[in-house]
Design a protein around this motif. Structure first.
Motif, PDB file in Angstrom:
ATOM      1  N   SER A   1     -24.810  42.431  31.132  1.00  0.00           N
ATOM      2  CA  SER A   1     -25.994  41.889  30.449  1.00  0.00           C
ATOM      3  C   SER A   1     -27.165  42.853  30.494  1.00  0.00           C
ATOM      4  CB  SER A   1     -26.395  40.553  31.092  1.00  0.00           C
ATOM      5  OG  SER A   1     -26.670  40.729  32.468  1.00  0.00           O
TER       6      SER A   1
ATOM      7  N   ASP B   1     -28.210  43.863  23.442  1.00  0.00           N
ATOM      8  CA  ASP B   1     -27.224  43.467  22.440  1.00  0.00           C
ATOM      9  C   ASP B   1     -27.263  44.420  21.252  1.00  0.00           C
ATOM     10  OD1 ASP B   1     -26.387  41.286  23.889  1.00  0.00           O
ATOM     11  OD2 ASP B   1     -27.750  39.890  22.916  1.00  0.00           O
TER      12      ASP B   1
ATOM     13  N   ARG C   1     -21.446  39.803  21.629  1.00  0.00           N
ATOM     14  CA  ARG C   1     -22.790  40.392  21.726  1.00  0.00           C
ATOM     15  C   ARG C   1     -23.278  40.995  20.414  1.00  0.00           C
ATOM     16  NH1 ARG C   1     -23.508  42.344  27.048  1.00  0.00           N
ATOM     17  NH2 ARG C   1     -25.615  42.918  26.393  1.00  0.00           N
TER      18      ARG C   1
ATOM     19  N   ARG D   1     -24.564  41.672  16.805  1.00  0.00           N
ATOM     20  CA  ARG D   1     -25.374  40.877  15.882  1.00  0.00           C
ATOM     21  C   ARG D   1     -24.855  40.934  14.448  1.00  0.00           C
ATOM     22  NH1 ARG D   1     -30.722  40.082  17.849  1.00  0.00           N
ATOM     23  NH2 ARG D   1     -31.600  40.362  15.762  1.00  0.00           N
TER      24      ARG D   1
ATOM     25  N   VAL E   1     -26.521  34.653  18.403  1.00  0.00           N
ATOM     26  CA  VAL E   1     -26.193  35.778  19.269  1.00  0.00           C
ATOM     27  C   VAL E   1     -27.169  35.823  20.427  1.00  0.00           C
ATOM     28  CG1 VAL E   1     -25.902  38.266  19.382  1.00  0.00           C
ATOM     29  CG2 VAL E   1     -25.281  37.053  17.324  1.00  0.00           C
TER      30      VAL E   1
END
Length: 413
Positions: free
Chosen positions: A314, A318, A341, A343, A411
């Motif tokens: 994380s 993203d 993740r 988009r 997302v």
């Protein structure tokens, strides 16, 4: 008529501007800095809609309206909104010096080659990606998108960058400070910030330009494999790279992951097209090759040493698009992790037929519309006797998944 006046970066306000005005609109600091006509109504700018309605009522009565703005109001300013609502022919715009021009002047740098991006009332991620990808960027800030937030987003992602924070330009409280992203993240900068410059000072001067703004992009793409250092021909061939780039659509403000990057040819090409790029590679010699290839092509690529999907934590921002060029038996798990993740798009290149169904299932299972092709090309190759044959390259499956438009809001941010 609406007189729109740019103030606040050093240019004095002409005495006649406010004479006879029935309505004066501006931010609190702009209104406090001038002597207002006693009979004038004032509107402190907050939400635009009520202010525009008030302006319209005064115009209907042929009232004289003055709008006070910062710097050059035609540069990411109020002129656009006023022109859309009332028409450009009803505007008398008197531009001041923009905060961007003022900030670059304070540090003694030209800015015809700078990229200017607004984070005022907009998502910060675009500004962050532009700062990562380009050596000279001006960021127009706003609440929640100031120097601290920008610095926090750039820590460990743009190590060569310095932030120049210009506050209250043109006033007695003016400050221009150079800080690292880490230092910027640790401070409360208040509300007086005019603009933040993000600079790679080693490349801040650049060369002579003909067209202002970001570079026009590379003259060519899908470069020959010989343009990159690679090991034993372990590189995405240019025919495959051409279609992969077309499906990834890397552009200014995007973030692209290149997973299993190998030589980094896809990562470098995405960076050449203006995107910020993170390349993930599990071998140490591969990491060094990617860095060398990025340096050879004059682009910034962040290289992360580790094996996917474990390394896709994380902590990584993203991506807009992902290219997956390796993975072995872990490929379905890697595709799934990336698809959660991404988009916009995930593109997967595979040489093994057996892995195609699982990769496709991972994309469709994540809600992507999936398509693909088998690419099999033959290149011209010389033979003795001044003749030419066709030499076949290894066939490669290229799958791509495109996120359905309604899924973009879902997302992880």
């Amino acid at each position: 008529m609406i007189t729109v006046v740019g103030t606040g970066t050093g240019a004095p306000l002409a005495e006649d501007v406010l004479a006879g005005a029935q309505l004066v609109v501006g931010g609190r600091r702009h209104l406090d800095a001038v002597r207002l006509p006693e009979s004038a109504q004032t509107v402190v700018l907050g939400p635009l809609a009520p202010a525009l309605d008030t302006i319209e009522r005064h115009l209907d009565k042929d009232g004289r309206v003055v709008v006070l703005a910062s710097g050059d109001p035609g540069f990411f300013g109020v002129v656009r909104v006023l022109a859309e609502r009332f028409g450009a022919d009803r505007l008398d715009v008197r531009a001041g010096v923009s905060s961007v021009a003022g900030a670059f002047a304070r540090v003694g740098l030209p800015w015809d080659d700078a990229v200017v991006v607004s984070a005022h009332g907009r998502e910060l991620r675009t500004a962050v990606n532009v700062c990562r990808a380009h050596p000279k960027v001006a960021v127009l800030t706003g609440p929640g998108s100031g120097p601290a937030e920008l610095g926090a987003a750039l820590v460990h992602r743009a190590d060569s960058r310095v932030l120049v924070v210009a506050s209250a330009l043109g006033s007695a409280e003016e400050r221009v400070e150079r800080v690292t992203p880490t230092e910027a993240a640790a401070r409360d900068w208040g509300s007086a910030v005019s603009v933040v410059l993000c600079l790679d000072e080693a490349r801040a001067l650049g060369g002579v330009r003909t067209v202002a703004g970001p570079s026009a992009g590379p003259a060519g793409w899908a470069l020959d494999e010989g343009e990159f250092a690679h090991r034993d021909s372990m590189i995405t061939k240019f025919e495959v790279r051409a279609l992969a780039l077309a499906r990834l659509g890397p552009r200014l403000g995007d973030l692209v992951w290149d997973v299993g990057a190998g030589s980094g040819s896809v990562a470098v090409e995405c960076a050449r097209l203006g995107a910020a790029v993170t390349a993930i590679e599990k071998t140490r010699d591969g990491v060094e090759r990617i860095r060398a290839n990025a340096a050879a092509h004059g682009v910034d690529v962040r290289v992360l040493h580790g094996a996917a999907p474990t390394v896709l934590s994380s902590d990584l921002h993203d991506p807009d698009a992902v290219f997956i060029g390796g993975g072995g038996r872990e490929l379905p798990a890697i595709v799934t992790a990336c698809a959660r993740r991404a988009r916009r798009t995930v593109v997967v290149a595979m040489a093994a037929l057996d892995r195609v169904p699982a990769a496709r299932a991972a994309l469709t299972g994540a809600g992507f519309d999936c398509d693909g092709v088998l690419l099999q090309s033959s290149r011209l190759a010389p033979l003795p006797g001044d003749v030419t044959r066709l030499a076949a390259t290894n066939p490669v499956f290229l799958l791509w998944g495109v996120r359905k438009p309604l899924d973009v809001e879902g997302v992880a941010q």
